[in-house]
Write an enzyme that holds these catalytic residues in place. Structure first.
Site, PDB file in Angstrom:
ATOM      1  CB  SER A   1      12.504  22.964 -15.020  1.00 19.57           C
ATOM      2  OG  SER A   1      11.747  24.151 -15.083  1.00 19.57           O
TER       3      SER A   1
ATOM      4  CD  GLU B   1       7.852  12.637 -15.085  1.00 22.77           C
ATOM      5  OE1 GLU B   1       7.507  13.438 -15.970  1.00 22.77           O
ATOM      6  OE2 GLU B   1       8.267  12.998 -13.971  1.00 22.77           O
TER       7      GLU B   1
ATOM      8  CE  LYS C   1      10.556  20.713 -11.296  1.00 24.58           C
ATOM      9  NZ  LYS C   1       9.744  19.682 -10.722  1.00 24.58           N
TER      10      LYS C   1
ATOM     11  CG  HIS D   1      -1.649  -1.230   1.478  1.00 31.59           C
ATOM     12  ND1 HIS D   1      -2.865  -1.549   0.939  1.00 31.59           N
ATOM     13  CD2 HIS D   1      -1.280  -2.302   2.230  1.00 31.59           C
ATOM     14  CE1 HIS D   1      -3.234  -2.755   1.353  1.00 31.59           C
ATOM     15  NE2 HIS D   1      -2.281  -3.248   2.135  1.00 31.59           N
TER      16      HIS D   1
END
Ligand code: ARG
Length: 458
Positions: A276, A289, A282, A155
């Site tokens: 970024s 992704e 970043k 979980h």
């Protein structure tokens, strides 16, 4: 530029030509198309349907065409309907009359079925090699990290301690199954459709066994109507590819979580992450992704082909031409995703201290503390409840179980002794999980040995 102009009095409408034509994408089948034609011509001669000279001219012509396409001097032009028309027309242009005999006893329906099977067989080998390389990367990480402790989750909550070797080893199993799925598909699809004709075989005395042998098939397919309209192997492949993507996507999701500022279990290599345009600090896990995102695209191909096939009466229908773009796209996508995931994994840095530190928090040794009491004769249900109360006490004091004093332990159960600290240490917690397939070092060594056997001797 049509193979079938005889019965027509008008030119095909331009839009119809464009809509109908498949050359923009089936051009990638030129090698398979030529290989199949060479086998067909060889068989036609063996059966005395064409002469030796005609066969030799055909084979030479086809080989030249193949070579010129590869070296770039012959361009596959769009005015042809498909790759089959392109190759045959060029052959006739070059060798004349003999070229016109190549299509004897053949239809584009069995031809395209053959081309796709040959293509898929080759691509399965490429995919298999890529997964094997990926497994070698995973195996290396496993070998190096049998004592790198980390929390195991259920979980997404800390559950019990494991090692990085064990965690990443789960992916080894997934990709091992993926390889075996691909190999099953390759076995099942390995019947040659050549000689099935348009749908009902031919009147010529073709030797289908011989063609099958020449092209590395186990034998000819048994029903000509099925042969020209079977796309099961593509659906199976897209399903196997979808499963591979699902596995890669799960791994990517972990990479994304582990790379987050909150976890910092890993650090992606600069060459496998991106920045970024606005936020200078970043370093984003874009590759992971994208792999996760492209999974949808591969699933889409599977659903798309299943849907295309579901209403088709026997035998060939042009709908089936739709199998190509999506299959090619899915294969290309999966190949790049496996290769990139493998590189991303082999270049990332594991922050082992942070992983281990995280494993000491979150009461992941609570089950072991309960097991300690069970070993002292306390029934498990009672032990569970006692440790639950201790966890509550720890939450209150903002400490972990190993920081509780022996008095605190004894206050709740006299069975506790100072060996409790050893019993709930991370090393003990992991190494006591010694069942086959569990994370202990000893259990992992057995699995690593089996994996090595699989990787190097299979
Ligand atoms: N381009 C076609 C396909 O991909 C080849 C077979 C064409 N057959 C036909 N009867 N029109 O399916």
């Amino acid at each position: 530029m049509k193979l079938w102009g005889g019965r027509f009095t008008k030119e095909t409408n331009k839009l119809v030509h464009n809509f109908n034509s498949s050359i923009s994408f089936d051009r990638r089948l030129f090698r398979q198309d030529i290989e199949g034609s060479i086998a067909h011509a060889t068989m036609l001669e063996k059966q005395k349907i064409i002469s030796k000279d005609e066969r030799d001219l055909i084979i030479k012509g086809l080989s030249d065409i193949r070579e010129e396409i590869i070296e770039g001097s012959l361009e596959i032009s769009q005015e042809y309907e498909d790759i089959h028309s392109f190759v045959e027309s060029h052959l006739i242009k070059r060798i004349g009359e003999a070229g016109k005999k190549l299509h004897t006893g053949r239809s584009r329906n069995d031809q395209v079925a053959l081309d796709m099977k040959l293509y898929i067989r080759d691509e399965i080998n490429v995919l298999d090699n890529l997964i094997k390389t990926f497994l070698l990367t995973i195996h290396k990480i496993m070998k190096e990290n049998t004592q790198t402790y980390m929390p195991g989750f259920t979980h997404l909550q800390k559950a019990q301690p494991v090692t990085l070797s064990h965690h990443i080893g789960a992916y080894f199993e997934m990709f091992k199954r993926d390889r075996s799925r691909l190999s099953d598909i390759k076995k099942r699809m390995n019947a040659s459709p050549l000689g099935s004709g348009a749908l009902a075989g031919t009147t010529y005395p073709l030797d289908r066994e011989y063609c099958a042998l020449l092209l590395g098939f186990d034998g000819p397919s048994l029903n000509s109507m099925d042969s020209v309209s079977d796309r099961d192997y593509l659906i199976e492949l897209l399903s196997a590819l979808s499963t591979i993507m699902m596995h890669l996507s799960r791994l990517s999701e972990e990479v994304i979580i582990w790379n987050s500022n909150e976890y910092r279990f890993i650090e992606l290599d600069d060459s496998y992450s991106t920045g970024s345009s606005i936020m200078p600090q970043k370093k984003n896990p874009d590759i992971a992704e994208l792999v996760r995102g492209k999974t949808g695209r591969v699933y889409g191909a599977l659903i798309s082909l299943l849907t295309t096939m579901k209403g088709l009466p026997l035998a060939y229908n042009k709908d089936m031409q739709e199998d190509k773009e999506l299959t090619f796209d899915a294969i290309d996508t999966v190949k790049s995703c496996i290769a990139l995931s493998s590189e991303m994994l082999s270049t990332m840095k594991f922050n082992k201290d942070i992983m281990e530190d995280s494993a000491t928090k979150g009461f992941i040794n609570a089950t072991d503390a309960a097991d300690y009491l069970v070993n002292k004769g306390v029934p498990f249900r009672d032990a569970h409840s006692i440790i639950g109360k201790l966890v509550l006490e720890c939450i209150d004091k903002n400490i972990s179980l190993d920081k509780l004093s022996l008095e605190d332990y004894k206050a709740i159960s006299p069975e506790f002794d100072d060996d409790i600290y050893e019993a709930i240490s991370l090393t003990t917690c992991v190494n006591k999980r010694n069942t086959f397939g569990a994370p202990s070092k000893e259990a992992m060594q057995k699995v690593l040995a089996l994996n090595e056997e699989y990787l190097y001797n299979d």
